[in-house]
Scaffold this motif. Structure first.
Motif, PDB file in Angstrom:
ATOM      1  N   SER A 171       0.853  -1.190   0.000  1.00 24.15           N
ATOM      2  CA  SER A 171       0.000   0.000   0.000  1.00 24.15           C
ATOM      3  C   SER A 171       0.890   1.242   0.000  1.00 24.15           C
ATOM      4  O   SER A 171       2.111   1.140   0.174  1.00 24.15           O
ATOM      5  CB  SER A 171      -0.914  -0.020   1.221  1.00 24.15           C
ATOM      6  OG  SER A 171      -0.144   0.041   2.408  1.00 24.15           O
ATOM      7  N   PRO A 172       0.324   2.432  -0.178  1.00 19.33           N
ATOM      8  CA  PRO A 172       1.175   3.622  -0.310  1.00 19.33           C
ATOM      9  C   PRO A 172       2.055   3.922   0.902  1.00 19.33           C
ATOM     10  O   PRO A 172       3.152   4.440   0.747  1.00 19.33           O
ATOM     11  CB  PRO A 172       0.188   4.761  -0.557  1.00 19.33           C
ATOM     12  CG  PRO A 172      -1.149   4.227  -0.333  1.00 19.33           C
ATOM     13  CD  PRO A 172      -1.088   2.744  -0.337  1.00 19.33           C
ATOM     14  N   LEU A 173       1.612   3.597   2.092  1.00 16.92           N
ATOM     15  CA  LEU A 173       2.404   3.908   3.281  1.00 16.92           C
ATOM     16  C   LEU A 173       3.077   2.677   3.881  1.00 16.92           C
ATOM     17  O   LEU A 173       3.660   2.752   4.962  1.00 16.92           O
ATOM     18  CB  LEU A 173       1.522   4.595   4.331  1.00 16.92           C
ATOM     19  CG  LEU A 173       0.894   5.914   3.878  1.00 16.92           C
ATOM     20  CD1 LEU A 173       0.009   6.493   4.977  1.00 16.92           C
ATOM     21  CD2 LEU A 173       1.959   6.914   3.461  1.00 16.92           C
ATOM     22  N   ALA A 174       3.026   1.548   3.189  1.00 17.39           N
ATOM     23  CA  ALA A 174       3.624   0.312   3.698  1.00 17.39           C
ATOM     24  C   ALA A 174       5.140   0.441   3.762  1.00 17.39           C
ATOM     25  O   ALA A 174       5.759   1.072   2.914  1.00 17.39           O
ATOM     26  CB  ALA A 174       3.243  -0.861   2.800  1.00 17.39           C
ATOM     27  N   PHE A 175       5.719  -0.196   4.769  1.00 20.96           N
ATOM     28  CA  PHE A 175       7.170  -0.286   4.849  1.00 20.96           C
ATOM     29  C   PHE A 175       7.566  -1.555   4.115  1.00 20.96           C
ATOM     30  O   PHE A 175       7.295  -2.663   4.569  1.00 20.96           O
ATOM     31  CB  PHE A 175       7.632  -0.335   6.306  1.00 20.96           C
ATOM     32  CG  PHE A 175       9.121  -0.441   6.426  1.00 20.96           C
ATOM     33  CD1 PHE A 175       9.916   0.675   6.260  1.00 20.96           C
ATOM     34  CD2 PHE A 175       9.732  -1.653   6.675  1.00 20.96           C
ATOM     35  CE1 PHE A 175      11.297   0.585   6.345  1.00 20.96           C
ATOM     36  CE2 PHE A 175      11.104  -1.760   6.771  1.00 20.96           C
ATOM     37  CZ  PHE A 175      11.883  -0.641   6.603  1.00 20.96           C
ATOM     38  N   PHE A 176       8.163  -1.393   2.951  1.00 20.65           N
ATOM     39  CA  PHE A 176       8.563  -2.533   2.145  1.00 20.65           C
ATOM     40  C   PHE A 176       9.822  -2.154   1.391  1.00 20.65           C
ATOM     41  O   PHE A 176       9.906  -1.061   0.824  1.00 20.65           O
ATOM     42  CB  PHE A 176       7.457  -2.913   1.149  1.00 20.65           C
ATOM     43  CG  PHE A 176       7.648  -4.273   0.529  1.00 20.65           C
ATOM     44  CD1 PHE A 176       7.178  -5.398   1.172  1.00 20.65           C
ATOM     45  CD2 PHE A 176       8.301  -4.411  -0.676  1.00 20.65           C
ATOM     46  CE1 PHE A 176       7.355  -6.669   0.626  1.00 20.65           C
ATOM     47  CE2 PHE A 176       8.490  -5.670  -1.231  1.00 20.65           C
ATOM     48  CZ  PHE A 176       8.007  -6.798  -0.582  1.00 20.65           C
ATOM     49  N   GLN A 177      10.793  -3.045   1.370  1.00 19.18           N
ATOM     50  CA  GLN A 177      12.062  -2.773   0.686  1.00 19.18           C
ATOM     51  C   GLN A 177      11.801  -2.456  -0.785  1.00 19.18           C
ATOM     52  O   GLN A 177      11.158  -3.233  -1.477  1.00 19.18           O
ATOM     53  CB  GLN A 177      12.975  -3.989   0.822  1.00 19.18           C
ATOM     54  CG  GLN A 177      14.241  -3.966   0.018  1.00 19.18           C
ATOM     55  CD  GLN A 177      15.125  -2.768   0.270  1.00 19.18           C
ATOM     56  OE1 GLN A 177      15.107  -1.831  -0.494  1.00 19.18           O
ATOM     57  NE2 GLN A 177      15.885  -2.794   1.339  1.00 19.18           N
ATOM     58  N   VAL A 178      12.299  -1.312  -1.238  1.00 17.02           N
ATOM     59  CA  VAL A 178      12.036  -0.895  -2.616  1.00 17.02           C
ATOM     60  C   VAL A 178      12.917  -1.612  -3.634  1.00 17.02           C
ATOM     61  O   VAL A 178      12.586  -1.664  -4.803  1.00 17.02           O
ATOM     62  CB  VAL A 178      12.185   0.637  -2.780  1.00 17.02           C
ATOM     63  CG1 VAL A 178      11.146   1.353  -1.939  1.00 17.02           C
ATOM     64  CG2 VAL A 178      13.590   1.093  -2.418  1.00 17.02           C
ATOM     65  N   ASN A 179      14.007  -2.181  -3.195  1.00 15.68           N
ATOM     66  CA  ASN A 179      14.909  -2.894  -4.095  1.00 15.68           C
ATOM     67  C   ASN A 179      14.670  -4.400  -3.896  1.00 15.68           C
ATOM     68  O   ASN A 179      15.314  -5.049  -3.077  1.00 15.68           O
ATOM     69  CB  ASN A 179      16.359  -2.514  -3.789  1.00 15.68           C
ATOM     70  CG  ASN A 179      17.339  -3.116  -4.754  1.00 15.68           C
ATOM     71  OD1 ASN A 179      17.059  -4.116  -5.396  1.00 15.68           O
ATOM     72  ND2 ASN A 179      18.504  -2.503  -4.847  1.00 15.68           N
ATOM     73  N   THR A 180      13.728  -4.939  -4.657  1.00 11.03           N
ATOM     74  CA  THR A 180      13.323  -6.338  -4.468  1.00 11.03           C
ATOM     75  C   THR A 180      14.470  -7.324  -4.657  1.00 11.03           C
ATOM     76  O   THR A 180      14.630  -8.245  -3.840  1.00 11.03           O
ATOM     77  CB  THR A 180      12.148  -6.676  -5.398  1.00 11.03           C
ATOM     78  OG1 THR A 180      11.102  -5.731  -5.142  1.00 11.03           O
ATOM     79  CG2 THR A 180      11.624  -8.069  -5.143  1.00 11.03           C
ATOM     80  N   PRO A 181      15.311  -7.198  -5.692  1.00  8.09           N
ATOM     81  CA  PRO A 181      16.426  -8.146  -5.813  1.00  8.09           C
ATOM     82  C   PRO A 181      17.359  -8.121  -4.587  1.00  8.09           C
ATOM     83  O   PRO A 181      17.804  -9.177  -4.129  1.00  8.09           O
ATOM     84  CB  PRO A 181      17.156  -7.684  -7.073  1.00  8.09           C
ATOM     85  CG  PRO A 181      16.100  -7.002  -7.888  1.00  8.09           C
ATOM     86  CD  PRO A 181      15.223  -6.333  -6.868  1.00  8.09           C
ATOM     87  N   ALA A 182      17.629  -6.945  -4.055  1.00  9.71           N
ATOM     88  CA  ALA A 182      18.472  -6.861  -2.854  1.00  9.71           C
ATOM     89  C   ALA A 182      17.766  -7.476  -1.654  1.00  9.71           C
ATOM     90  O   ALA A 182      18.398  -8.149  -0.825  1.00  9.71           O
ATOM     91  CB  ALA A 182      18.837  -5.410  -2.566  1.00  9.71           C
ATOM     92  N   ALA A 183      16.450  -7.277  -1.548  1.00 12.44           N
ATOM     93  CA  ALA A 183      15.688  -7.868  -0.449  1.00 12.44           C
ATOM     94  C   ALA A 183      15.707  -9.392  -0.533  1.00 12.44           C
ATOM     95  O   ALA A 183      15.777 -10.076   0.492  1.00 12.44           O
ATOM     96  CB  ALA A 183      14.252  -7.352  -0.465  1.00 12.44           C
ATOM     97  N   GLU A 184      15.660  -9.924  -1.752  1.00 11.13           N
ATOM     98  CA  GLU A 184      15.722 -11.373  -1.922  1.00 11.13           C
ATOM     99  C   GLU A 184      17.077 -11.923  -1.464  1.00 11.13           C
ATOM    100  O   GLU A 184      17.142 -12.957  -0.795  1.00 11.13           O
ATOM    101  CB  GLU A 184      15.455 -11.757  -3.373  1.00 11.13           C
ATOM    102  CG  GLU A 184      14.005 -11.593  -3.755  1.00 11.13           C
ATOM    103  CD  GLU A 184      13.712 -11.991  -5.183  1.00 11.13           C
ATOM    104  OE1 GLU A 184      14.603 -11.868  -6.043  1.00 11.13           O
ATOM    105  OE2 GLU A 184      12.577 -12.429  -5.430  1.00 11.13           O
ATOM    106  N   VAL A 185      18.153 -11.232  -1.798  1.00  9.24           N
ATOM    107  CA  VAL A 185      19.492 -11.654  -1.364  1.00  9.24           C
ATOM    108  C   VAL A 185      19.577 -11.618   0.161  1.00  9.24           C
ATOM    109  O   VAL A 185      20.022 -12.590   0.793  1.00  9.24           O
ATOM    110  CB  VAL A 185      20.589 -10.769  -2.003  1.00  9.24           C
ATOM    111  CG1 VAL A 185      21.942 -11.038  -1.362  1.00  9.24           C
ATOM    112  CG2 VAL A 185      20.648 -11.003  -3.506  1.00  9.24           C
TER     113      VAL A 185
END
Length: 162
Positions: free
Chosen positions: A133-147
């Motif tokens: 959602s717009p205010l969710a805390f979620f890593q914006v760099n998905t490939p880095a988050a996967e690593v």
């Protein structure tokens, strides 16, 4: 500018490469509220009084300012929605956020208006699907988050479903 004046404050884009979804959030400040916040941030009552007097002399009424804000937001929305419909941008949702303070982090209670499109989007991370959602805390760099997630999972001796 250093005095934190102006209508447009910030554009935040959140996107999912996996699902090709883009959420745009545009932050703005009302001129009267922003002028008062800027004067308050400068911290001098004399400066605040001077700024208040200057802005009162040239400032539109509250109704006029509301109409100006609506016209500006409607114009941006119209332009972005037309660009999305024509395939020039991959925007799937649009939000506006009013933020009238001087610092750059909006408070949780700031007005957030869903202007167009989906109210959230999905992101995929290591075979799982997350609603963002717009205010969710979620890593914006998905490939880095996967690593990073893989490293933590390895350290914890956890399997892919844990």
């Amino acid at each position: 500018p250093d005095d934190h004046t102006g209508f447009w404050r910030m554009l935040t884009g959140r996107n999912s490469v996996a699902t090709n979804q883009l959420m745009a959030m545009i932050q703005f400040a009302r001129s009267s509220a922003a002028a008062a916040a800027s004067a308050k941030a400068r911290g001098t009552s004399e400066g605040k009084a001077d700024a208040t007097e200057r802005s009162a002399a040239a400032a539109p009424s509250e109704e006029e300012e509301d109409a100006q804000v609506r016209a500006a937001l409607d114009g941006v929305k119209e332009h972005l929605v037309a660009a999305a419909a024509a395939g020039r941008i991959a925007m799937t949702s649009l939000y506006f956020q009013e933020f009238n303070k001087v610092h750059n982090r909006a408070d949780e209670d700031c007005v957030l208006t869903h202007a167009w499109g989906a109210d959230a989007f999905y992101e995929h991370l290591l075979g799982r699907r997350f609603l963002v959602s717009p205010l969710a805390f979620f890593q914006v760099n998905t490939p880095a988050a996967e690593v990073l997630n893989g490293i933590v999972r390895d350290w914890a001796c956890a399997g892919p479903d844990q």
